[in-house]
Design a protein around this motif. Structure first.
Motif, PDB file in Angstrom:
ATOM      1  N   ALA A 181      -3.457  -0.387   4.542  1.00 61.00           N
ATOM      2  CA  ALA A 181      -2.062  -0.194   4.151  1.00 61.00           C
ATOM      3  C   ALA A 181      -1.331  -1.528   4.156  1.00 61.00           C
ATOM      4  CB  ALA A 181      -1.380   0.769   5.122  1.00 61.00           C
ATOM      5  N   CYS A 182      -0.287  -1.635   3.312  1.00 59.94           N
ATOM      6  CA  CYS A 182       0.514  -2.856   3.215  1.00 59.94           C
ATOM      7  C   CYS A 182       1.990  -2.524   3.377  1.00 59.94           C
ATOM      8  CB  CYS A 182       0.310  -3.543   1.868  1.00 59.94           C
ATOM      9  SG  CYS A 182      -1.357  -4.096   1.553  1.00 59.94           S
ATOM     10  N   ALA A 194      -9.393 -15.048   4.330  1.00 69.89           N
ATOM     11  CA  ALA A 194     -10.645 -15.070   5.073  1.00 69.89           C
ATOM     12  C   ALA A 194     -11.844 -14.801   4.167  1.00 69.89           C
ATOM     13  CB  ALA A 194     -10.600 -14.041   6.209  1.00 69.89           C
ATOM     14  N   GLU A 195     -11.679 -13.882   3.229  1.00 73.72           N
ATOM     15  CA  GLU A 195     -12.782 -13.513   2.351  1.00 73.72           C
ATOM     16  C   GLU A 195     -13.073 -14.593   1.298  1.00 73.72           C
ATOM     17  OE1 GLU A 195     -15.044 -11.433   2.213  1.00 73.72           O
ATOM     18  OE2 GLU A 195     -14.503  -9.580   3.236  1.00 73.72           O
ATOM     19  N   ALA A 196     -12.066 -15.346   0.928  1.00 73.41           N
ATOM     20  CA  ALA A 196     -12.242 -16.396  -0.091  1.00 73.41           C
ATOM     21  C   ALA A 196     -12.966 -15.851  -1.325  1.00 73.41           C
ATOM     22  CB  ALA A 196     -13.008 -17.591   0.490  1.00 73.41           C
ATOM     23  N   ARG A 197     -12.584 -14.628  -1.729  1.00 71.01           N
ATOM     24  CA  ARG A 197     -13.094 -13.945  -2.927  1.00 71.01           C
ATOM     25  C   ARG A 197     -14.548 -13.483  -2.825  1.00 71.01           C
ATOM     26  NH1 ARG A 197      -9.680 -14.738  -7.763  1.00 71.01           N
ATOM     27  NH2 ARG A 197      -7.855 -15.914  -7.122  1.00 71.01           N
ATOM     28  N   ARG A 198     -15.109 -13.493  -1.630  1.00 64.88           N
ATOM     29  CA  ARG A 198     -16.469 -12.951  -1.493  1.00 64.88           C
ATOM     30  C   ARG A 198     -16.478 -11.440  -1.677  1.00 64.88           C
ATOM     31  NH1 ARG A 198     -16.436 -17.154   2.429  1.00 64.88           N
ATOM     32  NH2 ARG A 198     -15.446 -15.729   3.910  1.00 64.88           N
ATOM     33  N   HIS A 199     -15.450 -10.787  -1.139  1.00 71.00           N
ATOM     34  CA  HIS A 199     -15.314  -9.336  -1.290  1.00 71.00           C
ATOM     35  C   HIS A 199     -13.861  -9.020  -1.595  1.00 71.00           C
ATOM     36  CE1 HIS A 199     -18.714  -9.922   1.582  1.00 71.00           C
ATOM     37  NE2 HIS A 199     -19.293  -9.039   0.797  1.00 71.00           N
ATOM     38  N   PRO A 200     -13.591  -7.988  -2.388  1.00 70.02           N
ATOM     39  CA  PRO A 200     -12.207  -7.634  -2.714  1.00 70.02           C
ATOM     40  C   PRO A 200     -11.498  -6.972  -1.536  1.00 70.02           C
ATOM     41  CG  PRO A 200     -13.709  -6.053  -3.680  1.00 70.02           C
ATOM     42  CD  PRO A 200     -14.572  -7.139  -3.097  1.00 70.02           C
ATOM     43  N   VAL A 201     -10.185  -7.102  -1.540  1.00 73.09           N
ATOM     44  CA  VAL A 201      -9.338  -6.461  -0.542  1.00 73.09           C
ATOM     45  C   VAL A 201      -8.418  -5.498  -1.288  1.00 73.09           C
ATOM     46  CG1 VAL A 201      -7.684  -6.800   1.328  1.00 73.09           C
ATOM     47  CG2 VAL A 201      -9.428  -8.559   0.870  1.00 73.09           C
ATOM     48  N   TYR A 202      -8.479  -4.226  -0.925  1.00 72.05           N
ATOM     49  CA  TYR A 202      -7.669  -3.195  -1.579  1.00 72.05           C
ATOM     50  C   TYR A 202      -6.510  -2.828  -0.650  1.00 72.05           C
ATOM     51  CZ  TYR A 202     -11.964  -2.745  -4.323  1.00 72.05           C
ATOM     52  OH  TYR A 202     -13.068  -2.998  -5.100  1.00 72.05           O
ATOM     53  N   GLY A 203      -5.296  -2.967  -1.154  1.00 75.42           N
ATOM     54  CA  GLY A 203      -4.124  -2.679  -0.351  1.00 75.42           C
ATOM     55  C   GLY A 203      -3.346  -1.497  -0.899  1.00 75.42           C
ATOM     56  N   VAL A 204      -2.913  -0.627   0.000  1.00 78.11           N
ATOM     57  CA  VAL A 204      -2.114   0.537  -0.370  1.00 78.11           C
ATOM     58  C   VAL A 204      -0.667   0.286   0.045  1.00 78.11           C
ATOM     59  CG1 VAL A 204      -1.748   3.001  -0.011  1.00 78.11           C
ATOM     60  CG2 VAL A 204      -4.083   2.081  -0.139  1.00 78.11           C
ATOM     61  N   LEU A 205       0.221   0.281  -0.933  1.00 74.12           N
ATOM     62  CA  LEU A 205       1.628   0.005  -0.659  1.00 74.12           C
ATOM     63  C   LEU A 205       2.272   1.157   0.101  1.00 74.12           C
ATOM     64  CD1 LEU A 205       2.682  -1.467  -4.118  1.00 74.12           C
ATOM     65  CD2 LEU A 205       2.269  -2.737  -2.009  1.00 74.12           C
ATOM     66  N   ALA A 206       2.740   0.872   1.315  1.00 76.77           N
ATOM     67  CA  ALA A 206       3.500   1.857   2.075  1.00 76.77           C
ATOM     68  C   ALA A 206       4.977   1.778   1.745  1.00 76.77           C
ATOM     69  CB  ALA A 206       3.286   1.636   3.573  1.00 76.77           C
ATOM     70  N   VAL A 207       5.331   0.845   0.872  1.00 76.75           N
ATOM     71  CA  VAL A 207       6.714   0.646   0.416  1.00 76.75           C
ATOM     72  C   VAL A 207       6.708   0.648  -1.109  1.00 76.75           C
ATOM     73  CG1 VAL A 207       7.353  -0.686   2.460  1.00 76.75           C
ATOM     74  CG2 VAL A 207       6.441  -1.864   0.455  1.00 76.75           C
ATOM     75  N   PRO A 208       7.845   0.932  -1.743  1.00 79.72           N
ATOM     76  CA  PRO A 208       7.895   0.877  -3.206  1.00 79.72           C
ATOM     77  C   PRO A 208       7.585  -0.514  -3.731  1.00 79.72           C
ATOM     78  CG  PRO A 208       9.786   2.074  -2.326  1.00 79.72           C
ATOM     79  CD  PRO A 208       9.104   1.432  -1.156  1.00 79.72           C
ATOM     80  N   TYR A 231      -7.556  -9.441  -4.747  1.00 80.02           N
ATOM     81  CA  TYR A 231      -7.091  -8.183  -4.156  1.00 80.02           C
ATOM     82  C   TYR A 231      -6.571  -7.272  -5.257  1.00 80.02           C
ATOM     83  CZ  TYR A 231      -2.402 -10.131  -4.747  1.00 80.02           C
ATOM     84  OH  TYR A 231      -1.254 -10.664  -5.273  1.00 80.02           O
ATOM     85  N   GLU A 232      -6.380  -6.011  -4.886  1.00 82.65           N
ATOM     86  CA  GLU A 232      -5.812  -5.021  -5.808  1.00 82.65           C
ATOM     87  C   GLU A 232      -4.874  -4.129  -5.009  1.00 82.65           C
ATOM     88  OE1 GLU A 232      -7.320  -1.554  -8.971  1.00 82.65           O
ATOM     89  OE2 GLU A 232      -8.772  -2.895  -8.005  1.00 82.65           O
ATOM     90  N   LEU A 233      -3.738  -3.790  -5.593  1.00 86.83           N
ATOM     91  CA  LEU A 233      -2.740  -2.968  -4.914  1.00 86.83           C
ATOM     92  C   LEU A 233      -2.649  -1.585  -5.546  1.00 86.83           C
ATOM     93  CD1 LEU A 233       0.167  -5.557  -4.450  1.00 86.83           C
ATOM     94  CD2 LEU A 233      -1.511  -4.819  -2.736  1.00 86.83           C
ATOM     95  N   PHE A 234      -2.469  -0.565  -4.701  1.00 78.93           N
ATOM     96  CA  PHE A 234      -2.281   0.812  -5.129  1.00 78.93           C
ATOM     97  C   PHE A 234      -0.983   1.331  -4.516  1.00 78.93           C
ATOM     98  CE2 PHE A 234      -6.778  -0.070  -4.973  1.00 78.93           C
ATOM     99  CZ  PHE A 234      -7.288   0.498  -6.132  1.00 78.93           C
ATOM    100  N   ASP A 235      -0.265   2.153  -5.233  1.00 80.04           N
ATOM    101  CA  ASP A 235       0.976   2.724  -4.711  1.00 80.04           C
ATOM    102  C   ASP A 235       0.666   3.932  -3.839  1.00 80.04           C
ATOM    103  OD1 ASP A 235       3.558   3.467  -4.173  1.00 80.04           O
ATOM    104  OD2 ASP A 235       3.890   4.426  -6.109  1.00 80.04           O
ATOM    105  N   GLY A 236       1.046   3.840  -2.575  1.00 76.87           N
ATOM    106  CA  GLY A 236       0.874   4.977  -1.679  1.00 76.87           C
ATOM    107  C   GLY A 236       2.163   5.355  -0.994  1.00 76.87           C
ATOM    108  N   SER A 237       3.300   4.853  -1.507  1.00 75.94           N
ATOM    109  CA  SER A 237       4.581   4.983  -0.802  1.00 75.94           C
ATOM    110  C   SER A 237       5.155   6.389  -0.829  1.00 75.94           C
ATOM    111  CB  SER A 237       5.605   4.027  -1.409  1.00 75.94           C
ATOM    112  OG  SER A 237       5.927   4.402  -2.737  1.00 75.94           O
ATOM    113  N   ARG A 238       4.684   7.209  -1.769  1.00 79.11           N
ATOM    114  CA  ARG A 238       5.211   8.569  -1.924  1.00 79.11           C
ATOM    115  C   ARG A 238       6.727   8.549  -2.153  1.00 79.11           C
ATOM    116  NH1 ARG A 238       0.922  11.594  -0.909  1.00 79.11           N
ATOM    117  NH2 ARG A 238       1.971  13.620  -0.852  1.00 79.11           N
ATOM    118  N   GLY A 239       7.201   7.493  -2.828  1.00 80.53           N
ATOM    119  CA  GLY A 239       8.600   7.443  -3.225  1.00 80.53           C
ATOM    120  C   GLY A 239       9.496   6.585  -2.371  1.00 80.53           C
ATOM    121  N   GLY A 240       8.979   6.022  -1.289  1.00 82.64           N
ATOM    122  CA  GLY A 240       9.815   5.165  -0.460  1.00 82.64           C
ATOM    123  C   GLY A 240       9.195   4.925   0.887  1.00 82.64           C
ATOM    124  N   PHE A 241       9.633   3.852   1.553  1.00 86.05           N
ATOM    125  CA  PHE A 241       9.125   3.577   2.888  1.00 86.05           C
ATOM    126  C   PHE A 241       9.547   4.694   3.833  1.00 86.05           C
ATOM    127  CE2 PHE A 241       9.713   1.698   7.163  1.00 86.05           C
ATOM    128  CZ  PHE A 241       8.359   1.519   7.440  1.00 86.05           C
TER     129      PHE A 241
END
Length: 310
Positions: A181-182, A194-208, A231-241
Motif C-alpha cells: 500500500a502507498c 533498493a531493487e534498482a529495477r531488478r524486480h518491479p514494485v507494485y503500489g496500491v494507492l490508499a489515497v486518491p 514501479y506501477e501504481l494501482f488505485d485502491g483508495s475506494r474514493g478517498g483516504f
C-alpha cells in the motif's frame, strides 16, 4: 539523542501468505510482517524514521517535532520511539482536539500536542511553516509528515535485505516483485531504489490520485539522479483516504480468518483487495512469487468497530 541506538530493531519475519484465491491462481505470496518488529514502534513507519532520527542525532538535536492526524501511525511510532529511547517529541495535529485512542497513546508516551485546525494544517507545505515552531522548539529536529522524503525512503531500502535473507527458508530462489500500500509513496520509493529495477514494485494507492504519490516517488528518484520507473501504481483508495465500506471490511475479516494474520482497512486491507482484483483479472502468471509488505498500522484498527477486537 546522542545515545540513540538503532541496533534494537527486531527482524521482520517473512511468512507464507496462504489464501484460497492465491492458491487457485497458482500465485505464491510471502508477507513481510513489519507489524511484528515491535509492539509499539511498528510497521514501515519505523523504517521511514530511521534516517530522519540519525540526521537529528548528528545535528545535535534533543528531540523531534512532526505532523499527523488524530489516528496517525507515524506520530504513534514517533512518540513510542521517543519514550523508548528517551527523547522529547512534539506533534502538530490536523484539525481540532479529539480524544481518540491514538491521541491518548501519544499523550501517554509523553508527546506534546498542538492542534492546528484544518487550515493551519493545510499550510504545512508553505514556505516559512516551520519557522515559528523552530523558534518555539529550537532544540527539536523537524521531520516531515509521515517521515517522508528521500531520508524516509532510504530507511526503507533495508526491507529488501531483510526479505532476501529469508527467501531460502520459504524454498524460494528469488522473487518476482513487491506488492504494498502507498500513502505518500515513500516506502515504495525506497524499495524501487533498493531493487534498482531488478524486480518491479507494485503500489496500491490508499489515497486518491490527486494526492500526488506518483510525483513524490519521481521526485525522490530524481534526487538520486535516477529516471522515473521501476514501479506501477494501482488505485485502491475506494474514493478517498480512510474511505472504508462493508464489502472491504468483510473481505478483510475473511482473509484474517483464512490466514491468521491481522490486517487493517486503510492500507494493508486495501492493498490485499487490489491484489485479488489483479489476480482475478489474470495480471500475474501462475508461478509468480510476490512479497506483500504488511505496513503495520494495526493500532488504527481501533477506529473500526468490526475490527477493533481483532
Amino acid at each position: 539523542m546522542h545515545s540513540l541506538s538503532f541496533d534494537w530493531l527486531a527482524h521482520a519475519p517473512l511468512e507464507p501468505f496462504h489464501l484460497d484465491w492465491l492458491t487457485a491462481a497458482g500465485i505464491e505470496v510471502a508477507i513481510l510482517r513489519l507489524d511484528r518488529i515491535d509492539p509499539l514502534i511498528s510497521g514501515n513507519k519505523w523504517y521511514k524514521l530511521i534516517d530522519h532520527l540519525r540526521v537529528a542525532r548528528e545535528a545535535g538535536a534533543e528531540g523531534v517535532i512532526s505532523l499527523g492526524g488524530a489516528w496517525s501511525n507515524h506520530l504513534h511510532a514517533l512518540a513510542a520511539a521517543g519514550k523508548h529511547f528517551g527523547f522529547p517529541t512534539v506533534g502538530l495535529l490536523r484539525g481540532h482536539p479529539q480524544d481518540t485512542p491514538t491521541v491518548q497513546d501519544l499523550q501517554a508516551f509523553g508527546m506534546q500536542l498542538h492542534w492546528l485546525g484544518y487550515g493551519g494544517y493545510r499550510a504545512r507545505h508553505e514556505t516559512g511553516f516551520w519557522q515559528p515552531w523552530q523558534v518555539q522548539y529550537p532544540h527539536l529536529h523537524p521531520v516531515p509528515e509521515g517521515g517522508g522524503g528521500l531520508l524516509g525512503a532510504r530507511g526503507c531500502e533495508q526491507m529488501l535485505t531483510q526479505a532476501g535473507q529469508q527467501l531460502n527458508a520459504l524454498g524460494w530462489s528469488d522473487h518476482d516483485g513487491w506488492w504494498l500500500a502507498c500513502g505518500t509513496g515513500t516506502t515504495l520509493a525506497g524499495l524501487v531504489l533498493a531493487e534498482a529495477r531488478r524486480h518491479p514494485v507494485y503500489g496500491v494507492l490508499a489515497v486518491p490520485d490527486d494526492h500526488g504519490v506518483a510525483q513524490q516517488v519521481a521526485a525522490i528518484l530524481g534526487e538520486c539522479g535516477l529516471p522515473d520507473g521501476g514501479y506501477e501504481l494501482f488505485d485502491g483508495s475506494r474514493g478517498g483516504f480512510a474511505k472504508v465500506d462493508p464489502p472491504l471490511l468483510a473481505f478483510i475479516e475473511s482473509c484474517e480468518q483464512a490466514s491468521g494474520i491481522p490486517l487493517e482497512p486503510l492500507y494493508t486491507g486495501k492493498a490485499l483487495w487490489a491484489l485479488k482484483l489483479q489476480v482475478d483479472a489474470g495480471r500475474f502468471a501462475p508461478g509468480t512469487r510476490l512479497i506483500f509488505v504488511h505496513t503495520g498500522g494495526l493500532q488504527g484498527r481501533r477506529g473500526f468497530a468490526p475490527l477493533s477486537q481483532g
